[in-house]
Design a protein around this motif. Structure first.
Motif, PDB file in Angstrom:
ATOM      1  N   LEU A   1      47.074 102.991  69.752  1.00 52.42           N
ATOM      2  CA  LEU A   1      46.108 103.467  68.772  1.00 52.42           C
ATOM      3  C   LEU A   1      44.719 103.489  69.390  1.00 52.42           C
ATOM      4  O   LEU A   1      44.495 102.961  70.475  1.00 52.42           O
ATOM      5  CB  LEU A   1      46.123 102.633  67.480  1.00 52.42           C
ATOM      6  CG  LEU A   1      45.562 101.213  67.445  1.00 52.42           C
ATOM      7  CD1 LEU A   1      45.688 100.660  66.022  1.00 52.42           C
ATOM      8  CD2 LEU A   1      46.265 100.281  68.401  1.00 52.42           C
ATOM      9  N   CYS A   2      43.778 104.112  68.683  1.00 49.21           N
ATOM     10  CA  CYS A   2      42.411 104.261  69.169  1.00 49.21           C
ATOM     11  C   CYS A   2      41.466 104.363  67.984  1.00 49.21           C
ATOM     12  O   CYS A   2      41.794 105.009  66.978  1.00 49.21           O
ATOM     13  CB  CYS A   2      42.293 105.509  70.047  1.00 49.21           C
ATOM     14  SG  CYS A   2      40.625 105.844  70.679  1.00 49.21           S
ATOM     15  N   ILE A   3      40.305 103.734  68.112  1.00 51.69           N
ATOM     16  CA  ILE A   3      39.249 103.870  67.106  1.00 51.69           C
ATOM     17  C   ILE A   3      38.093 104.623  67.732  1.00 51.69           C
ATOM     18  O   ILE A   3      37.630 104.290  68.820  1.00 51.69           O
ATOM     19  CB  ILE A   3      38.825 102.500  66.542  1.00 51.69           C
ATOM     20  CG1 ILE A   3      37.817 102.691  65.409  1.00 51.69           C
ATOM     21  CG2 ILE A   3      38.277 101.586  67.627  1.00 51.69           C
ATOM     22  CD1 ILE A   3      37.571 101.423  64.595  1.00 51.69           C
ATOM     23  N   SER A   4      37.626 105.652  67.036  1.00 55.46           N
ATOM     24  CA  SER A   4      36.590 106.532  67.551  1.00 55.46           C
ATOM     25  C   SER A   4      35.206 106.044  67.158  1.00 55.46           C
ATOM     26  O   SER A   4      34.996 105.549  66.052  1.00 55.46           O
ATOM     27  CB  SER A   4      36.798 107.950  67.026  1.00 55.46           C
ATOM     28  OG  SER A   4      35.732 108.802  67.415  1.00 55.46           O
ATOM     29  N   SER A   5      34.242 106.188  68.075  1.00 52.01           N
ATOM     30  CA  SER A   5      32.852 105.905  67.744  1.00 52.01           C
ATOM     31  C   SER A   5      32.158 107.099  67.115  1.00 52.01           C
ATOM     32  O   SER A   5      31.079 106.954  66.549  1.00 52.01           O
ATOM     33  CB  SER A   5      32.087 105.476  68.999  1.00 52.01           C
ATOM     34  OG  SER A   5      32.006 106.538  69.930  1.00 52.01           O
ATOM     35  N   ARG A   6      32.772 108.257  67.216  1.00 56.48           N
ATOM     36  CA  ARG A   6      32.165 109.472  66.692  1.00 56.48           C
ATOM     37  C   ARG A   6      32.325 109.577  65.180  1.00 56.48           C
ATOM     38  O   ARG A   6      31.347 109.772  64.462  1.00 56.48           O
ATOM     39  CB  ARG A   6      32.761 110.700  67.390  1.00 56.48           C
ATOM     40  CG  ARG A   6      32.271 112.024  66.844  1.00 56.48           C
ATOM     41  CD  ARG A   6      32.816 113.185  67.664  1.00 56.48           C
ATOM     42  NE  ARG A   6      34.263 113.172  67.711  1.00 56.48           N
ATOM     43  CZ  ARG A   6      35.044 113.713  66.780  1.00 56.48           C
ATOM     44  NH1 ARG A   6      34.507 114.314  65.713  1.00 56.48           N
ATOM     45  NH2 ARG A   6      36.358 113.665  66.903  1.00 56.48           N
TER      46      ARG A   6
ATOM     47  N   TYR B   1      46.704 106.492  65.117  1.00 55.75           N
ATOM     48  CA  TYR B   1      47.841 105.605  65.321  1.00 55.75           C
ATOM     49  C   TYR B   1      49.023 106.330  65.935  1.00 55.75           C
ATOM     50  O   TYR B   1      49.342 107.457  65.548  1.00 55.75           O
ATOM     51  CB  TYR B   1      48.318 105.020  63.991  1.00 55.75           C
ATOM     52  CG  TYR B   1      47.290 104.260  63.205  1.00 55.75           C
ATOM     53  CD1 TYR B   1      47.188 102.882  63.333  1.00 55.75           C
ATOM     54  CD2 TYR B   1      46.452 104.905  62.312  1.00 55.75           C
ATOM     55  CE1 TYR B   1      46.255 102.169  62.595  1.00 55.75           C
ATOM     56  CE2 TYR B   1      45.520 104.203  61.573  1.00 55.75           C
ATOM     57  CZ  TYR B   1      45.421 102.838  61.715  1.00 55.75           C
ATOM     58  OH  TYR B   1      44.504 102.138  60.975  1.00 55.75           O
ATOM     59  N   ALA B   2      49.687 105.655  66.848  1.00 53.86           N
ATOM     60  CA  ALA B   2      51.029 106.068  67.231  1.00 53.86           C
ATOM     61  C   ALA B   2      51.982 105.713  66.100  1.00 53.86           C
ATOM     62  O   ALA B   2      51.710 104.830  65.282  1.00 53.86           O
ATOM     63  CB  ALA B   2      51.455 105.375  68.525  1.00 53.86           C
ATOM     64  N   ALA B   3      53.117 106.400  66.053  1.00 54.12           N
ATOM     65  CA  ALA B   3      54.079 106.157  64.981  1.00 54.12           C
ATOM     66  C   ALA B   3      54.541 104.704  64.958  1.00 54.12           C
ATOM     67  O   ALA B   3      54.801 104.139  63.890  1.00 54.12           O
ATOM     68  CB  ALA B   3      55.276 107.100  65.121  1.00 54.12           C
ATOM     69  N   SER B   4      54.637 104.080  66.116  1.00 53.43           N
ATOM     70  CA  SER B   4      55.092 102.704  66.193  1.00 53.43           C
ATOM     71  C   SER B   4      54.102 101.712  65.610  1.00 53.43           C
ATOM     72  O   SER B   4      54.477 100.586  65.272  1.00 53.43           O
ATOM     73  CB  SER B   4      55.385 102.333  67.654  1.00 53.43           C
ATOM     74  OG  SER B   4      54.212 102.459  68.444  1.00 53.43           O
ATOM     75  N   ALA B   5      52.837 102.109  65.498  1.00 59.17           N
ATOM     76  CA  ALA B   5      51.782 101.206  65.055  1.00 59.17           C
ATOM     77  C   ALA B   5      51.362 101.412  63.607  1.00 59.17           C
ATOM     78  O   ALA B   5      50.894 100.463  62.962  1.00 59.17           O
ATOM     79  CB  ALA B   5      50.556 101.363  65.950  1.00 59.17           C
TER      80      ALA B   5
ATOM     81  N   ALA C   1      41.062  99.676  76.322  1.00 61.52           N
ATOM     82  CA  ALA C   1      40.410 100.611  77.221  1.00 61.52           C
ATOM     83  C   ALA C   1      39.309 101.346  76.478  1.00 61.52           C
ATOM     84  O   ALA C   1      39.394 101.533  75.264  1.00 61.52           O
ATOM     85  CB  ALA C   1      41.428 101.608  77.783  1.00 61.52           C
ATOM     86  N   ALA C   2      38.287 101.773  77.210  1.00 56.55           N
ATOM     87  CA  ALA C   2      37.135 102.440  76.616  1.00 56.55           C
ATOM     88  C   ALA C   2      36.917 103.806  77.250  1.00 56.55           C
ATOM     89  O   ALA C   2      37.118 103.985  78.459  1.00 56.55           O
ATOM     90  CB  ALA C   2      35.881 101.590  76.776  1.00 56.55           C
ATOM     91  N   THR C   3      36.501 104.749  76.428  1.00 66.91           N
ATOM     92  CA  THR C   3      36.180 106.086  76.896  1.00 66.91           C
ATOM     93  C   THR C   3      35.045 106.653  76.057  1.00 66.91           C
ATOM     94  O   THR C   3      34.835 106.241  74.917  1.00 66.91           O
ATOM     95  CB  THR C   3      37.399 107.023  76.811  1.00 66.91           C
ATOM     96  OG1 THR C   3      37.062 108.308  77.344  1.00 66.91           O
ATOM     97  CG2 THR C   3      37.863 107.199  75.368  1.00 66.91           C
ATOM     98  N   ALA C   4      34.301 107.600  76.633  1.00 66.88           N
ATOM     99  CA  ALA C   4      33.379 108.368  75.804  1.00 66.88           C
ATOM    100  C   ALA C   4      34.180 109.067  74.720  1.00 66.88           C
ATOM    101  O   ALA C   4      35.296 109.532  74.972  1.00 66.88           O
ATOM    102  CB  ALA C   4      32.611 109.377  76.657  1.00 66.88           C
ATOM    103  N   PRO C   5      33.654 109.123  73.506  1.00 61.82           N
ATOM    104  CA  PRO C   5      34.414 109.746  72.423  1.00 61.82           C
ATOM    105  C   PRO C   5      34.641 111.228  72.695  1.00 61.82           C
ATOM    106  O   PRO C   5      33.858 111.865  73.419  1.00 61.82           O
ATOM    107  CB  PRO C   5      33.525 109.528  71.199  1.00 61.82           C
ATOM    108  CG  PRO C   5      32.148 109.338  71.753  1.00 61.82           C
ATOM    109  CD  PRO C   5      32.335 108.659  73.060  1.00 61.82           C
ATOM    110  N   PRO C   6      35.704 111.807  72.156  1.00 58.40           N
ATOM    111  CA  PRO C   6      36.627 111.260  71.162  1.00 58.40           C
ATOM    112  C   PRO C   6      37.783 110.494  71.780  1.00 58.40           C
ATOM    113  O   PRO C   6      37.859 110.330  72.994  1.00 58.40           O
ATOM    114  CB  PRO C   6      37.132 112.518  70.450  1.00 58.40           C
ATOM    115  CG  PRO C   6      37.178 113.540  71.551  1.00 58.40           C
ATOM    116  CD  PRO C   6      35.964 113.254  72.395  1.00 58.40           C
ATOM    117  N   CYS C   7      38.696 110.031  70.929  1.00 61.90           N
ATOM    118  CA  CYS C   7      39.889 109.347  71.376  1.00 61.90           C
ATOM    119  C   CYS C   7      40.811 110.276  72.151  1.00 61.90           C
ATOM    120  O   CYS C   7      40.830 111.494  71.946  1.00 61.90           O
ATOM    121  CB  CYS C   7      40.657 108.777  70.182  1.00 61.90           C
ATOM    122  SG  CYS C   7      39.931 107.309  69.423  1.00 61.90           S
ATOM    123  N   GLY C   8      41.597 109.686  73.033  1.00 61.55           N
ATOM    124  CA  GLY C   8      42.635 110.386  73.755  1.00 61.55           C
ATOM    125  C   GLY C   8      43.863 109.506  73.843  1.00 61.55           C
ATOM    126  O   GLY C   8      43.788 108.297  73.606  1.00 61.55           O
TER     127      GLY C   8
END
Length: 123
Positions: free
Chosen positions: A49-54, A60-64, A97-104
């Motif tokens: 899963l991933c939470i966006s700062s934007r 969510y993945a289906a498992s989560a 893990a962190a990335t510039a938004p958006p989520c991937g």
């Protein structure tokens, strides 16, 4: 030095709960999308899963979905992964893990990684 530090892993019984933490030391997590991945022995790294700062949306993945929840504590510069109704198939090393938004969803999309924390779900 940019760092993400994970904690909170451990051994839990099926149906139990666990909260993982991902803390940043050299940058502000609120400016990044934060993803969680897991890797079980002998398997490829899997996006969870991933939470966006934007848009502040959690993906969510289906498992989560329905069992895992992400939250931010900006005062502590920390993201939390709350896991409930844990199953043996959730056993894995969990990474933030962190990335510039958006989520991937691809692992190579993310620039910064924690060291991983082991989650074991077993009777």
């Amino acid at each position: 030095q940019v760092q993400l530090v994970e904690s909170g892993g451990g051994l839990v019984q099926p149906g139990g709960s666990l909260r993982l933490s991902c803390a940043a030391s050299e940058f502000t997590l609120d400016n990044y999308a934060i993803g969680w991945f897991r890797q079980a022995p002998g398997k490829e790294r899997e996006w969870v899963l991933c939470i966006s700062s934007r848009d502040r949306t959690t993906y969510y993945a289906a498992s989560a979905k329905g069992r895992f929840t992400l939250s931010r504590d900006n005062a502590k510069n920390t993201v939390y992964l709350q896991m409930t109704s844990l199953k043996p198939e959730d056993t894995a090393v969990y990474y933030c893990a962190a990335t510039a938004p958006p989520c991937g969803i691809g692992w190579n999309y993310y620039s910064y990684w924690g060291q991983g924390t082991q989650v074991t779900v077993s009777s």
